[in-house]
Every structure is written in C-alpha cells, then in structure tokens.
Design a protein around this motif. Structure first.
Motif, PDB file in Angstrom:
ATOM      1  N   VAL A  50       0.866  -1.179   0.000  1.00  0.00           N
ATOM      2  CA  VAL A  50       0.000   0.000   0.000  1.00  0.00           C
ATOM      3  C   VAL A  50       0.903   1.229   0.000  1.00  0.00           C
ATOM      4  N   LEU A  51       0.690   2.105  -0.955  1.00  0.00           N
ATOM      5  CA  LEU A  51       1.449   3.352  -1.030  1.00  0.00           C
ATOM      6  C   LEU A  51       0.492   4.499  -0.755  1.00  0.00           C
ATOM      7  N   LEU A  52       0.810   5.305   0.238  1.00  0.00           N
ATOM      8  CA  LEU A  52      -0.027   6.444   0.584  1.00  0.00           C
ATOM      9  C   LEU A  52       0.730   7.721   0.257  1.00  0.00           C
ATOM     10  N   ARG A  53       0.113   8.561  -0.556  1.00  0.00           N
ATOM     11  CA  ARG A  53       0.717   9.832  -0.916  1.00  0.00           C
ATOM     12  C   ARG A  53      -0.347  10.732  -1.503  1.00  0.00           C
ATOM     13  N   GLU A  54       0.006  11.979  -1.647  1.00  0.00           N
ATOM     14  CA  GLU A  54      -0.903  12.929  -2.256  1.00  0.00           C
ATOM     15  C   GLU A  54      -1.118  12.540  -3.718  1.00  0.00           C
ATOM     16  N   LEU A  55      -2.364  12.550  -4.159  1.00  0.00           N
ATOM     17  CA  LEU A  55      -2.684  12.180  -5.529  1.00  0.00           C
ATOM     18  C   LEU A  55      -2.310  13.309  -6.480  1.00  0.00           C
TER      19      LEU A  55
END
Length: 65
Positions: free
Chosen positions: A12-17
């Motif tokens: 899972v990669l979480l970052r600003e889209l």
C-alpha cells in the motif's frame, strides 16, 4: 475508494494524488489502472517496463476491451 481483502494486498502506497503523465494507460478487468511510458507486447501478454512496474506481466485476457 476501493476495498480489498488483506490476502489480496501486497503493498500500500499512501501519498498525495497527483495526475500522472503517461504514454500508455493499461486497464484490467479488476479495475486496476497502470500508467506507463514503456511496455512490451509478446503474443498474449503485455510486459510493463517502467521503473516501479518493470517486468509486470499482464495477460490480454485480463485487459478491459
């Protein structure tokens, strides 16, 4: 938003889209969308060549028509 069973998740990669610029969009029947600038086509398989996805093979049977 989309939900997955924990057994289906590898990472899972979480970052600003941010909109990505890509030469190709590869969409699969499971609603995955791969944005890549380089790919290779072999018989009934597409092989993604971009850095993070290098070597990922997608069967043409998995592609959205």
């Amino acid at each position: 938003m989309k939900s997955y069973d924990p057994g289906q998740v590898i990472a899972v990669l979480l970052r600003e889209l941010k909109p990505a610029r890509a030469q190709f969009e590869v969409k699969t029947k499971d609603d995955s969308l791969f944005l890549v600038n380089s790919l290779q086509i072999e018989e009934d398989t597409i092989i993604l060549q971009d850095a993070a996805l290098r070597g990922l093979r997608i069967s043409v049977m998995e592609l959205v028509n």
